[in-house]
Each structure stands twice: as structure tokens, then as C-alpha cells.
Motif scaffolding. Sequence first.
Motif, short mmCIF file in Angstrom:
data_model
loop_
_atom_site.label_atom_id
_atom_site.label_comp_id
_atom_site.label_asym_id
_atom_site.label_seq_id
_atom_site.Cartn_x
_atom_site.Cartn_y
_atom_site.Cartn_z
N TRP A 158 2.94 -4.65 3.44
CA TRP A 158 2.26 -5.51 4.41
C TRP A 158 1.76 -4.67 5.59
N HIS A 200 -2.09 -3.92 6.18
CA HIS A 200 -2.64 -4.77 7.24
C HIS A 200 -2.83 -4.03 8.55
N GLU A 201 -1.97 -3.09 8.84
CA GLU A 201 -2.02 -2.48 10.16
C GLU A 201 -2.64 -1.09 10.14
N GLN A 216 -1.06 -10.57 0.53
CA GLN A 216 -1.34 -11.64 1.47
C GLN A 216 -0.59 -12.93 1.15
N HIS A 269 -8.54 -11.25 8.53
CA HIS A 269 -7.56 -10.28 9.01
C HIS A 269 -6.71 -10.78 10.16
N GLN A 322 -12.52 -5.67 3.07
CA GLN A 322 -11.86 -4.45 3.53
C GLN A 322 -12.73 -3.20 3.39
#
Lengths: 229, 229, 229, 229
Positions: free
Chosen positions: C112, C116-117, C174, D116, D174
Motif C-alpha cells: 500500500w 500509493h505514497e 486498492q 488517488h 498512474q
Amino acid sequence: MPAAGAERGKTERYYRQRERVIDVAVELFSKNGYASTGVADIGEAAGLARGALYYYIGSKEALLAEIHDRVMDPLLSEAAAIAELDVSFEVRLRLLSESLLWQIINRHDHVWVFLHEYHQMQGEYRELFRDKRSRFEQHIHVTIAQGRKQGLVHVKDMELTTLAFLNLHNYTYQWLSGRRPLKVEELSQFYCHIFLTGITNAWQQPAGATKELRLGRTRLQAVRKAAGS
Amino acid sequence: MPAAGAERGKTERYYRQRERVIDVAVELFSKNGYASTGVADIGEAAGLARGALYYYIGSKEALLAEIHDRVMDPLLSEAAAIAELDVSFEVRLRLLSESLLWQIINRHDHVWVFLHEYHQMQGEYRELFRDKRSRFEQHIHVTIAQGRKQGLVHVKDMELTTLAFLNLHNYTYQWLSGRRPLKVEELSQFYCHIFLTGITNAWQQPAGATKELRLGRTRLQAVRKAAGS
Amino acid sequence: MPAAGAERGKTERYYRQRERVIDVAVELFSKNGYASTGVADIGEAAGLARGALYYYIGSKEALLAEIHDRVMDPLLSEAAAIAELDVSFEVRLRLLSESLLWQIINRHDHVWVFLHEYHQMQGEYRELFRDKRSRFEQHIHVTIAQGRKQGLVHVKDMELTTLAFLNLHNYTYQWLSGRRPLKVEELSQFYCHIFLTGITNAWQQPAGATKELRLGRTRLQAVRKAAGS
Amino acid sequence: MPAAGAERGKTERYYRQRERVIDVAVELFSKNGYASTGVADIGEAAGLARGALYYYIGSKEALLAEIHDRVMDPLLSEAAAIAELDVSFEVRLRLLSESLLWQIINRHDHVWVFLHEYHQMQGEYRELFRDKRSRFEQHIHVTIAQGRKQGLVHVKDMELTTLAFLNLHNYTYQWLSGRRPLKVEELSQFYCHIFLTGITNAWQQPAGATKELRLGRTRLQAVRKAAGS
DNA sequence: AATGAATGAGGCTTCATTCAT
DNA sequence: TATGAATGAAGCCTCATTCAT
């Protein structure tokens, strides 16, 4: 004290609107506090846009001053009328009490703002209302002094006595709302009974009280010391 | 009630600093008002950066609550101690009076904040202190009721009587500063004399008063009407 | 990539603590987001004061990089191992799929954060991981290209095909949490079935589809236009 | 969904400015991330002071919600229109695909934020968009289920199948930027070919695959174990 | 007589990081 | 190794007030 720049002509509708805006402000200030009430809130509640608001009020502080006047002006003219009456000092004091309580009870929201938000005013406004307040207090002072001159009132400190009278009355604004409606004359009679009985009678200490009191004070000191550590 | 997230270790110095910050806040709040005092002001006066301040206090409202505690906690423990004494109801009331006035006079700034900014607290804090206040008032209520049960106190409305006692004492915070220092015991004796004399004696209307009073009220009505236009 | 200034000696306990801190950070980052997780939160959850934390991690961003490594490093070494196997391109792809899904499923929190980051890293870190990611994607690219060279895969755009494979797998992070646990091999088989069947078979448009499609598109345009006004 | 307190009159210019502010925000959020974009940045980019900004937006989170709406609302109304068409399930799915990809490609920045930064919304907003998303996904679910009822689609887990479709499409956000422009219809055809071919054909394991696969898995385990130390 | 738009200072609070001990 | 204390910039947001129209 109309808003700055609104001195000429502007009669009728202008003053009516102006009063309406102040009404709205009083309600909001007394409910939420002066600092927590935004000019926007007032505008919204009055159905006026910000620009129009300033057309009527000049500034937020001027609004506060106006509310003060609404309380102080009747108080002062009534006190002046009372001063001219030819009555005993007790009755005079009771009339002052009723006049004051009339405002506190019937215009509770105004009085709330008047007594609670006084310190928010600064500069000229502050001085102005310091003087007005002082003038009202003089009426009470003078009345009690009258009773003293007649040998009916037995107190050492006139200042303090006047303040005690005000304590008794003014603080009422703090707890009035949320209680069942009070009648001006009844509440006034209650306060004045206590106050007049108190200041017209000499102090008689019950037997044994001094000793008990001393004991109690020692106990309090002990509690205080224990908490200090 | 240490600041949130400050539970690890933190002894000595931390708590000393913390108290210092609160001291500074009390001074500013009582001088300029809670709403008008910025967290930045407190930081500056305490010689601490904004961030460090929050290390000690958690929030501005928590600071306010802390100040409230500094007043309410001693009040409640002293009242509890007084309740356990074996003394007459008059003495008990005078001790409660002295306890209350001790705070008002010796911690005037705390009390100012306590009595004036109470409404700024919201949510849980508000409830918390509503309860604490109510507990203190119960002590007074109970004490007066004791006198009434003994046939010494002659009043109709106990609620109102309790509130009158509080009026007399609490409003003192409003005018205390700027006067020569007052001694707790003297002021308390003055207030209690008035109050106790008042509630323990029956009402005796002076002759002719009713008529004068009626006259005066008519006059007041007239003034009021005149102002209405 | 140990924390700066921690290169010499510091074995044993140091590295164990360090891993523990990262574990804690992963959990918090994946639960609350990187930006919303404070260094203080991490410290608290790890039972370490802020100072000690920085002894282990160097900076918040370094922590993020470390988490990336924990995902990318196994991915790259496994891909390298797979590349050396002598198997059909389909199997190779399925092994890559399983390797990737193993991370996504069994280290969901790491992934994750990883997926995501990624954008929160800047400067050198960003480049570093752009390269690492690119290397992994190459393995997939090469594998599919192998199938194409063998005449088994029929696609025009190799880039797009690779990306479609990644779409299918990566987005899984997700919605994974909150569902019943999935088995790596089953999910992989499902994805690979779709993907491999798709890219190894030619497109056969159902009869009448073109006309219906055109109709639908006209309808969509109308909706779009209506919303625009 | 205009900003709170902005309900009076406000037409024309107000809404135009508002849209402009949102446009600016979308650009910054998509470029730098929601958390890393300050309200000040938005103001600066929009040529508006901080105060004016709030005149238009209400809060940063409301801005985020607005952006979500800009994506979700068209998506939902188009999906509703598609649902009413009398077409085969394949065409319906392709239209949903085109509708979704139209947003992803033509409003890439909006979609970036939408996909996001979804988690940054909290409370009511979060629920609101969870529901909206779920409604859109239902359209896909229902469409695939239609094909299954007709005996054309062979899958065990409908949930998973729906999610696979979304994986394939959504993750596109993405990697879209930085590539040559893609045409909606082409990309959609590519994805739908893979997806439809996959779910409408039975799985045929190539001979020898099972054995190779087992071999590969053993290898992977070994690598994993080696890394564990 | 009234409006909507804009301002900019200031409000409270959080945060990654440092450093003396 | 580890800590608690401190920093200061930055975070989001509110507010009284002004002014062109």
C-alpha cells in the motif's frame, strides 16, 4: 449616536432599519457572545449584505456601544426622575431597584451584552460608558447616604454598601435565563428586603459563634495547606 | 490533567514550566479577556515559541479549563471540609462565604477568568464545569436549608435565596481591582451580616411606603412611555 | 540503507530496533496515509521518544524509502531468479504474477505504502525507485516479448501490453483489505488466464456489434453535451 | 454544491470564478498531491488572496469533494444512459469502458485526484463518495452478470471479475502522463479485447505447464528463504 | 440604499527536526 | 542509546472592514 457619515437627512426608513440591525445584533451577541459573533452572522440574520450593514452601523464596536446606550439611557433618565420624587430613602431605593431589575428582566439580552461585554469596548467608548455607569451608581450611593444621614442606616463603608447593592442586582443577569419568569416587583422586594433589613439593623453575633468560626478557619487553613503540596 | 500526549515521564521541570505557562495565561486572560488573548501572546509572555507552548497545554481551551480547576477544586474541597464541621448554620454559611471570598480576593485573576469566561468553554468542558459549579452551589443551598429547618430562616424560594447569596459574593470580581485591598474576613462579615439579617428577619413595611411606592411606579411608567417615542 | 551516521559497528540490537520501527511505520502509513502520520505517532507506537527515533531512521522520507526497499528488493531478486529458469513464457509470466501478488497479498501494508505514497519521495530517492520499478517492469516486458517472438502473442503495442498486465495486478492493493483472504495462486491464475487468453487470441468482433457501438457512442455524446450546459 | 454561506444571488461571475479556482486546484493537486498542496498555493496560482479563496470554496476538503463530483457525476449519468440502451452485454461493457476511459484520458488530472486522494476525505464526504463509487461499480457488475446469465461468461467469482475490469482500467491513471496521447476508443478496445476474450473463454492449460510451474515455485521459495536471513 | 467581491492580518494548531543532556 | 524540550515554519481557516459598482 447614528453611524458615522449618516448625519444628514436619512430619516424614516434609515432609522427603522438601523434599529432592526441592532435588534438582531443584541440577540446574537447575547446568545453567542460578542467575540464569537461575526459581522457576517449579523448580516445574514438581518437579511443584509455586509456592505449594507456597514452603512447602518459604522463598526462592530459602535454596535456594542449602541446596545449599551439602550440600557444606560433609560436607566439614567429613570434614576433622574426618581431623584426628584419626594419619598423616603427606602422607597427611593426600591424604585431604583425596580428600575434596574426592569431592564435586567425585560431586556435581558441587552443587559447581558451590557454587563458582560463592557470590557470589549476600548478608547473613547470605554470612557464614555465608565462615566455613565458611574453616574447611575451615584444615584444609589446618594440614596443610601440619605438614609444614613437620617440615622437609619448603620454601615461603615458607603462605597462597599453601594457595591453590595449592585452585586445583589446585577449578577442576576448570569442565571436569569432558563428559570421560570420572574416578576420585577417581587424580585425587587426580595432583594430590597434583604438589603434594607441588613443595612438598617445592627449586627448581633449569636453566642458561641466566634469560637466555632475560629475552629472552622483553622480547618480551612489545613485544607489549603494540604492542597498546596 | 496534563496535556494530551505528554504522559511519558515528564516530571519536575515539565510540571513547573506548565504551571508557569498557566500563570502567564491567567494574567493575560484576566487583563485582556480570553477571546482577545492570542496563543501567540501567551507564548511571548512566557518566553516560549508557539510550538513549545503546545507541548505544555494541548489547546487554548484546555488552558481555560485548567484555570477553572484551579478555582473550583479548592472551593469544592473546602466546602466538603466545612460540611463535616459540627457548627451552626450561620457559621457554616460564613465559612463558605470566607472560602469563596478567599478565592475572589487572593486569586482575583483566576476568578475573573473563572466567572467571566465560563461560556467560552464548550462541549465536554462545559458540562464538566457546569457540574462542578452546581456541586458548590448545593453546599450553600443545603446550609441555608438547614437554617430553615431550624425555623431560623424565613424565605419562600430557596433557589432564589441561594442565588442571592451568590449574587452578593460573585459579582465582587467585577469591581475588586482598582480598589484598596480588602480583607477576606471583613468583607465576608459585611456580606453575611446583610444576608443573614435579611433572611432571618420578617419583612416590615414602613408606614406610608406602599403609597409612595405606587406613586413612584406611576412616575417610572411615564418616563418609560416618553422614551418610547 | 541504514540511517545516516549509523554505519559503523551498530549491530545486533540496533538493527533489530530499526526493523521494529519500520514495522510500526508501515502499519501506520498504510492505515492513515504517509502525510497524515506524524513522526510523533510512530514514536509513540514504537515506544520510543522522538530523539531515539531519529537515531534509527534519519528522516521520515528515509523511512518511506526503506519500506520501498522491502518491497522492491524481493521483487527484483525473485524476478532475476525467474529469468534464469528454463520455462515457457506463459509459466514465466505466471511466476512473475505470483511473485508480485505474493507481495501484494502477504505484505499488503508494505505494498500500500509502496504503490500509493511513491510520489511523496523526492530528489534522489525518487530517481532511485523509478529505476528499480523500471527494472522490474522490464522483466515483464521481456517475458511477453518472448511470447511474441514465438508467434504466440498478438499485440501491437508492447508497452501498453506490459502496462495492462501491471494494471491488472497492481490496482489490487486498492480493494484488497476488507475482503475475504485471497490465495496468491488462485488470484494469479485468474488474472493470468484473462491476460494470456486475451493476448494470445485474435480479436473477433461479434456480428452487429459495430452498429450498436456507434449508436451507444452517439448516446454518450448527447449526455456529455447536456451536462456541459 | 456552492460554498457554505454563498447562497445569496451569486450568479454569473461568482460561478465562473469558482470553476476557475477548482480548475487551478485540480492542476496543483494532481501535480503535487493533495496533502502537499497548501491552500496558499492555490490562492497564489489563482491570483486570489487567502480570504477570497474561502469565499469560493468553503474548505480544502470541499474542494476535493467538488473535484470528485466532476468525475463521478458524468460517470454516473453516462452509465445510466448506457443501462437503458438495448445492446448486447459486450457492447454495453465496451461503452462503460469508453465512458470511464474518456474521463481517465481527457480529464486525467481530475481522475488522478479522484482515484488517488479519495482516502483524504473523511466523515460525510467519504460516505457520499463511497456510495457513488459503489453505484458505478454496480453498473459494471450488472452488465457482466447479464453476459453470464446468457451463458457467455464463464467465471466463478463475479466480485473478482468486476474488480479485474476496474483494475485494468483504473490503474491507467498512474502511468498515463508522460506517454504519447492515447485514443479512448483504441485503448478501450485493447482492454475490452483482453477482458472479454478472457472471461468468455475457458481456461486451457498448456501441456507441461503444471510441472514447470511447480519447479518455479520451489525456486521462488528458495529465494524468499535466502532473503529472510 | 445596497451589493458582492476582495483583502490581509491574525486566529489556533501541527509538524519534522534538532540538540543538550 | 535515549530523552525531553524547544523550534519555527507551515498548516487551514475566520474576520472586520473596504470599495467599485
